[in-house]
Design a protein around this motif. Structure first.
Motif, mmCIF file in Angstrom:
data_model
loop_
_atom_site.group_PDB
_atom_site.id
_atom_site.type_symbol
_atom_site.label_atom_id
_atom_site.label_comp_id
_atom_site.label_asym_id
_atom_site.label_seq_id
_atom_site.Cartn_x
_atom_site.Cartn_y
_atom_site.Cartn_z
ATOM 1 N N ASP A 37 0.452 -0.961 0.348
ATOM 2 C CA ASP A 37 0.558 0.086 0.018
ATOM 3 C C ASP A 37 1.291 0.920 -0.333
ATOM 4 O O ASP A 37 0.580 2.133 -0.933
ATOM 5 C CB ASP A 37 -0.773 -0.026 1.056
ATOM 6 C CG ASP A 37 -2.221 -0.425 1.424
ATOM 7 O OD1 ASP A 37 -1.929 -1.672 0.339
ATOM 8 O OD2 ASP A 37 -2.652 -1.388 2.558
ATOM 9 N N LEU A 38 1.776 1.503 0.700
ATOM 10 C CA LEU A 38 2.960 2.250 0.327
ATOM 11 C C LEU A 38 3.564 3.080 -0.462
ATOM 12 O O LEU A 38 4.105 3.474 -0.330
ATOM 13 C CB LEU A 38 4.258 2.396 2.426
ATOM 14 C CG LEU A 38 2.901 2.379 2.931
ATOM 15 C CD1 LEU A 38 4.576 1.924 3.965
ATOM 16 C CD2 LEU A 38 2.828 3.980 3.930
ATOM 17 N N ALA A 39 3.979 1.926 -0.752
ATOM 18 C CA ALA A 39 4.175 1.881 -2.589
ATOM 19 C C ALA A 39 3.965 2.657 -3.403
ATOM 20 O O ALA A 39 4.090 3.098 -3.891
ATOM 21 C CB ALA A 39 5.037 -0.127 -3.022
ATOM 22 N N LEU A 40 2.118 1.757 -3.324
ATOM 23 C CA LEU A 40 0.916 2.119 -3.988
ATOM 24 C C LEU A 40 1.022 3.812 -4.797
ATOM 25 O O LEU A 40 0.759 5.103 -5.061
ATOM 26 C CB LEU A 40 0.098 1.641 -4.349
ATOM 27 C CG LEU A 40 -0.028 0.282 -4.889
ATOM 28 C CD1 LEU A 40 -1.262 0.135 -4.405
ATOM 29 C CD2 LEU A 40 0.421 0.916 -6.111
ATOM 30 N N ASP A 45 12.012 5.376 -4.958
ATOM 31 C CA ASP A 45 12.688 5.309 -5.680
ATOM 32 C C ASP A 45 13.219 4.068 -5.657
ATOM 33 O O ASP A 45 14.137 3.586 -6.800
ATOM 34 C CB ASP A 45 14.283 6.117 -4.866
ATOM 35 C CG ASP A 45 13.663 7.891 -5.802
ATOM 36 O OD1 ASP A 45 12.457 7.923 -6.640
ATOM 37 O OD2 ASP A 45 13.597 8.331 -4.650
ATOM 38 N N ILE A 46 13.327 2.996 -4.489
ATOM 39 C CA ILE A 46 13.497 2.017 -3.578
ATOM 40 C C ILE A 46 13.129 0.890 -2.737
ATOM 41 O O ILE A 46 12.576 2.267 -1.766
ATOM 42 C CB ILE A 46 15.668 1.887 -3.668
ATOM 43 C CG1 ILE A 46 16.398 0.345 -3.700
ATOM 44 C CG2 ILE A 46 15.695 3.051 -2.269
ATOM 45 C CD1 ILE A 46 17.556 0.466 -3.864
ATOM 46 N N VAL A 47 13.478 -0.553 -3.024
ATOM 47 C CA VAL A 47 12.716 -0.605 -2.025
ATOM 48 C C VAL A 47 13.544 -1.930 -1.541
ATOM 49 O O VAL A 47 14.010 -2.134 -2.318
ATOM 50 C CB VAL A 47 11.277 -1.500 -2.281
ATOM 51 C CG1 VAL A 47 10.451 -2.314 -1.047
ATOM 52 C CG2 VAL A 47 10.095 -0.602 -3.479
ATOM 53 N N LEU A 48 13.154 -2.194 -0.092
ATOM 54 C CA LEU A 48 14.327 -2.751 0.414
ATOM 55 C C LEU A 48 13.434 -3.783 0.985
ATOM 56 O O LEU A 48 12.440 -3.208 1.849
ATOM 57 C CB LEU A 48 15.022 -2.497 1.483
ATOM 58 C CG LEU A 48 16.323 -1.466 1.072
ATOM 59 C CD1 LEU A 48 17.165 -0.181 2.598
ATOM 60 C CD2 LEU A 48 17.235 -1.690 -0.169
ATOM 61 N N LEU A 49 13.861 -5.045 1.066
ATOM 62 C CA LEU A 49 12.633 -5.562 1.156
ATOM 63 C C LEU A 49 13.086 -7.111 2.012
ATOM 64 O O LEU A 49 14.319 -7.396 1.315
ATOM 65 C CB LEU A 49 12.343 -6.748 -0.023
ATOM 66 C CG LEU A 49 10.551 -6.825 -0.345
ATOM 67 C CD1 LEU A 49 9.726 -7.437 0.349
ATOM 68 C CD2 LEU A 49 10.641 -7.799 -1.354
ATOM 69 N N ASP A 50 12.605 -7.458 3.235
ATOM 70 C CA ASP A 50 13.045 -8.584 3.731
ATOM 71 C C ASP A 50 12.592 -10.068 3.297
ATOM 72 O O ASP A 50 11.197 -10.117 2.617
ATOM 73 C CB ASP A 50 12.595 -8.668 5.094
ATOM 74 C CG ASP A 50 12.550 -10.093 6.425
ATOM 75 O OD1 ASP A 50 13.957 -10.132 5.266
ATOM 76 O OD2 ASP A 50 11.591 -10.289 6.964
ATOM 77 N N LEU A 65 4.904 -6.675 -6.343
ATOM 78 C CA LEU A 65 5.727 -4.960 -7.308
ATOM 79 C C LEU A 65 5.953 -5.705 -8.435
ATOM 80 O O LEU A 65 5.324 -4.387 -9.312
ATOM 81 C CB LEU A 65 6.544 -5.065 -6.557
ATOM 82 C CG LEU A 65 6.984 -4.602 -4.764
ATOM 83 C CD1 LEU A 65 7.855 -4.564 -4.389
ATOM 84 C CD2 LEU A 65 6.257 -3.006 -4.630
ATOM 85 N N LYS A 66 6.204 -5.772 -9.113
ATOM 86 C CA LYS A 66 6.598 -6.403 -10.601
ATOM 87 C C LYS A 66 5.453 -6.750 -11.113
ATOM 88 O O LYS A 66 5.838 -5.762 -12.259
ATOM 89 C CB LYS A 66 7.744 -7.759 -10.686
ATOM 90 C CG LYS A 66 9.243 -7.242 -9.794
ATOM 91 C CD LYS A 66 9.758 -5.386 -10.123
ATOM 92 C CE LYS A 66 10.628 -5.654 -9.546
ATOM 93 N NZ LYS A 66 11.044 -4.261 -10.150
ATOM 94 N N ARG A 67 4.034 -6.749 -11.153
ATOM 95 C CA ARG A 67 3.187 -7.013 -11.677
ATOM 96 C C ARG A 67 2.496 -5.180 -11.963
ATOM 97 O O ARG A 67 1.615 -6.068 -12.658
ATOM 98 C CB ARG A 67 1.669 -8.130 -11.079
ATOM 99 C CG ARG A 67 1.876 -9.693 -11.926
ATOM 100 C CD ARG A 67 1.478 -10.179 -10.903
ATOM 101 N NE ARG A 67 1.773 -11.085 -10.050
ATOM 102 C CZ ARG A 67 0.747 -11.671 -9.113
ATOM 103 N NH1 ARG A 67 -0.306 -11.551 -8.564
ATOM 104 N NH2 ARG A 67 1.697 -13.052 -8.080
#
Length: 76
Positions: A37-40, A45-50, A65-67
């Protein structure tokens, strides 16, 4: 920068590290769905992801995210 991780100590560590970088705003999400939701909303500029999260692991978050056409260009 959007950091998605369900581990509070990791979130605090990243907040501490990035607080020393001028011009960098850090958004954090402790739940994968909140991270999406925050990404939308914020289009980071970049996402760090566990990778190891529940109920949705990092690979599934990455697929979401990629879809999405508005998020697919963001480096993860």
């Amino acid at each position: 920068v959007l950091y998605i991780d369900d581990n509070p100590p990791n979130l605090r560590l990243m907040e501490s590290v990035l607080s020393h970088w001028q011009g960098v705003t850090l958004l954090t999400a402790q739940h994968p769905r909140l991270g999406l939701d925050l990404a939308l909303v914020h289009r980071p500029d970049i996402v760090l992801l566990d990778i190891q999260m529940a109920p949705m692991d990092g690979y599934e978050v990455l697929r979401h995210l990629k879809r999405h056409p508005d998020l697919a260009h963001i480096p993860v």
